[in-house]
Design a protein around this motif. Sequence first.
Motif, mmCIF file in Angstrom:
data_model
loop_
_atom_site.group_PDB
_atom_site.id
_atom_site.type_symbol
_atom_site.label_atom_id
_atom_site.label_comp_id
_atom_site.label_asym_id
_atom_site.label_seq_id
_atom_site.Cartn_x
_atom_site.Cartn_y
_atom_site.Cartn_z
ATOM 1 N N ALA A 37 0.888 -1.302 -0.015
ATOM 2 C CA ALA A 37 0.018 0.068 -0.057
ATOM 3 C C ALA A 37 0.919 1.252 0.005
ATOM 4 O O ALA A 37 0.488 2.265 0.104
ATOM 5 N N GLN A 38 2.218 0.945 -0.344
ATOM 6 C CA GLN A 38 2.924 2.274 -0.111
ATOM 7 C C GLN A 38 3.052 2.944 1.227
ATOM 8 O O GLN A 38 3.162 4.179 1.202
ATOM 9 N N GLN A 39 2.743 2.571 2.280
ATOM 10 C CA GLN A 39 2.764 3.072 3.556
ATOM 11 C C GLN A 39 4.087 3.001 4.404
ATOM 12 O O GLN A 39 4.418 1.598 4.325
ATOM 13 N N PRO A 40 4.773 3.761 4.756
ATOM 14 C CA PRO A 40 5.918 3.523 5.464
ATOM 15 C C PRO A 40 5.821 2.695 6.765
ATOM 16 O O PRO A 40 4.978 2.647 7.613
ATOM 17 N N ILE A 41 6.796 1.736 6.948
ATOM 18 C CA ILE A 41 6.970 0.768 8.075
ATOM 19 C C ILE A 41 7.747 1.292 8.916
ATOM 20 O O ILE A 41 8.814 1.960 8.858
ATOM 21 N N THR A 42 7.201 1.546 10.235
ATOM 22 C CA THR A 42 7.836 2.037 11.349
ATOM 23 C C THR A 42 8.634 0.957 12.354
ATOM 24 O O THR A 42 7.961 -0.157 12.829
ATOM 25 N N MET A 43 9.700 1.308 12.548
ATOM 26 C CA MET A 43 10.791 0.105 13.502
ATOM 27 C C MET A 43 11.623 0.956 14.422
ATOM 28 O O MET A 43 12.184 2.005 13.902
ATOM 29 N N LEU A 215 19.161 -1.071 4.790
ATOM 30 C CA LEU A 215 20.245 -0.365 4.327
ATOM 31 C C LEU A 215 20.715 0.874 5.338
ATOM 32 O O LEU A 215 19.776 1.617 5.910
ATOM 33 N N GLU A 216 21.890 0.760 5.640
ATOM 34 C CA GLU A 216 22.447 1.587 6.748
ATOM 35 C C GLU A 216 23.415 2.387 6.113
ATOM 36 O O GLU A 216 24.257 2.003 5.516
ATOM 37 N N CYS A 217 23.306 3.780 6.189
ATOM 38 C CA CYS A 217 24.331 4.933 6.002
ATOM 39 C C CYS A 217 24.632 4.714 4.363
ATOM 40 O O CYS A 217 26.035 4.446 4.033
ATOM 41 N N VAL A 218 23.858 4.511 3.622
ATOM 42 C CA VAL A 218 23.744 4.468 2.112
ATOM 43 C C VAL A 218 23.098 5.847 1.499
ATOM 44 O O VAL A 218 22.066 6.301 1.971
ATOM 45 N N PRO A 219 23.908 6.474 0.564
ATOM 46 C CA PRO A 219 23.543 7.654 -0.008
ATOM 47 C C PRO A 219 21.960 7.399 -0.508
ATOM 48 O O PRO A 219 21.722 6.362 -1.043
ATOM 49 N N ILE A 235 14.288 -1.266 4.635
ATOM 50 C CA ILE A 235 14.400 -0.222 5.856
ATOM 51 C C ILE A 235 15.481 0.464 5.738
ATOM 52 O O ILE A 235 16.688 -0.140 5.770
ATOM 53 N N GLY A 236 15.204 1.776 6.039
ATOM 54 C CA GLY A 236 16.600 2.592 6.067
ATOM 55 C C GLY A 236 16.895 3.138 7.295
ATOM 56 O O GLY A 236 16.133 3.237 8.409
ATOM 57 N N ILE A 237 18.017 3.298 7.740
ATOM 58 C CA ILE A 237 18.637 4.015 8.796
ATOM 59 C C ILE A 237 19.992 4.771 7.986
ATOM 60 O O ILE A 237 21.027 4.324 8.007
ATOM 61 N N GLY A 238 19.943 6.255 8.079
ATOM 62 C CA GLY A 238 20.536 6.905 7.396
ATOM 63 C C GLY A 238 20.793 6.541 5.907
ATOM 64 O O GLY A 238 21.841 6.769 5.282
ATOM 65 N N ALA A 239 19.546 6.313 5.396
ATOM 66 C CA ALA A 239 19.139 5.986 4.060
ATOM 67 C C ALA A 239 18.528 6.823 3.328
ATOM 68 O O ALA A 239 17.952 6.548 2.053
ATOM 69 N N GLY A 240 17.834 7.877 3.719
ATOM 70 C CA GLY A 240 16.828 8.796 3.074
ATOM 71 C C GLY A 240 15.585 8.339 3.160
ATOM 72 O O GLY A 240 15.022 7.513 3.798
ATOM 73 N N LEU A 241 14.517 8.952 2.332
ATOM 74 C CA LEU A 241 13.178 8.701 2.368
ATOM 75 C C LEU A 241 12.836 7.903 1.430
ATOM 76 O O LEU A 241 11.622 7.285 1.637
ATOM 77 N N GLY A 242 13.421 7.653 0.421
ATOM 78 C CA GLY A 242 13.179 6.781 -0.721
ATOM 79 C C GLY A 242 13.156 5.160 -0.188
ATOM 80 O O GLY A 242 13.104 4.394 -1.320
ATOM 81 N N VAL A 243 12.780 4.893 0.968
ATOM 82 C CA VAL A 243 13.002 3.426 1.315
ATOM 83 C C VAL A 243 11.625 3.009 1.790
ATOM 84 O O VAL A 243 10.591 3.957 1.767
ATOM 85 N N SER A 244 11.313 1.603 2.002
ATOM 86 C CA SER A 244 9.770 1.128 2.350
ATOM 87 C C SER A 244 9.627 1.451 3.986
ATOM 88 O O SER A 244 8.358 1.516 4.339
ATOM 89 N N GLY A 245 10.535 1.875 4.763
ATOM 90 C CA GLY A 245 10.114 2.251 6.166
ATOM 91 C C GLY A 245 11.616 2.673 6.921
ATOM 92 O O GLY A 245 12.585 2.782 6.337
ATOM 93 N N GLN A 246 11.611 2.905 8.137
ATOM 94 C CA GLN A 246 12.650 3.597 8.829
ATOM 95 C C GLN A 246 12.861 2.982 9.896
ATOM 96 O O GLN A 246 11.733 2.348 10.880
ATOM 97 N N VAL A 247 14.116 2.960 10.502
ATOM 98 C CA VAL A 247 14.404 2.367 12.031
ATOM 99 C C VAL A 247 15.207 3.145 12.565
ATOM 100 O O VAL A 247 16.042 3.664 12.127
#
Length: 319
Positions: A37-43, A215-219, A235-247
């Motif tokens: 559904a293209q809704q960000p996953i929160t972690m 993905l951690e610390c990736v442009p 899931i990104g951490i230091g990977a910007g907005l264009g990922v499926s979720g953040q941790v």
Amino acid sequence: MRGHCLKLLTRKYSSYPLNTSISRPKTIADLYAKYNAQQPITMVTAYDFVTANWAQAAECDVILVGDSLATCALGYESTNQIGLEEFRYHVQAVCRSPGPAFVMVDMPFGSFESSIQQGVETAIAFMKGSPRVGAVKIEVGSASSAFQEQDYSLKLAAELCSRGIPVMGHVGLTPQRAHSLSGFKVQGSKSAEDAAAIYHTAQQLQNVGCFSVLLECVPHKVSSYITEKLSVPTIGIGAGLGVSGQVLVQSDVLGMAPHTVPKLARKYGDLHSQSVGLIRQYANDVTARTFPDNSKNGFKIKDVVWAEFLERVSCSNAK
């Protein structure tokens, strides 16, 4: 009747029972529903029962019992120092927290590097330790890393997936391999070869059956590209907005420590200063003898019991 039951749960002592009714935990299917559904996953990470309760109450989708607890909660200098049994103790504490969040567990350093068999046994132990554990996370080196760690890590990920153990692959900056990466640095920002290696490793993780990639610390341009090309959540951490979720690490979010947080994080509060201030207020109240207040914090004794007590002790003192 319901109000009466709730009244019985009111705290009266330092140790008391909790209402342990547990809602249905989220599954990988639930995470994929948000992804599709293209809704960000929160972690967010959690270290124990209390921090897990906070994450559950905040309605985060995923709780990660990360090996970051070694440095953020236990005082170690490196995440590599925490032992497996000590780590499992914290996993159990997090899993005792009621709530629907999907619980994922890091594979700590030293718990899988010796052999594929060791890694399989470690993952099985985590999954058997609590029915709340839904997946494990493994750090995987990229194809251009100095010691080619990815060959072993990918094999382990494939072995676990083939046994029905859900795996999230972790690429980019992999803290357990910080020495081989020459420190905690952004990955794939200065070399197209390195960026391509991260992309290909993410693809391989998907191909061997990993249900998600961290993905951690990736442009952010590289992370967005990887996310577009994969058919599993990133899931990104230091990977910007264009990922499926953040941790993020919970201690960074809450400001549990006095130091500044890393650039990849955001400090939403200052729990350290607030906690120090509140404890100092308590200590001042004790010093000023304004706490405890017998009328509010103390317990009474019946006059007849008090009189009998005085009689008994006076008789014993007279002997």
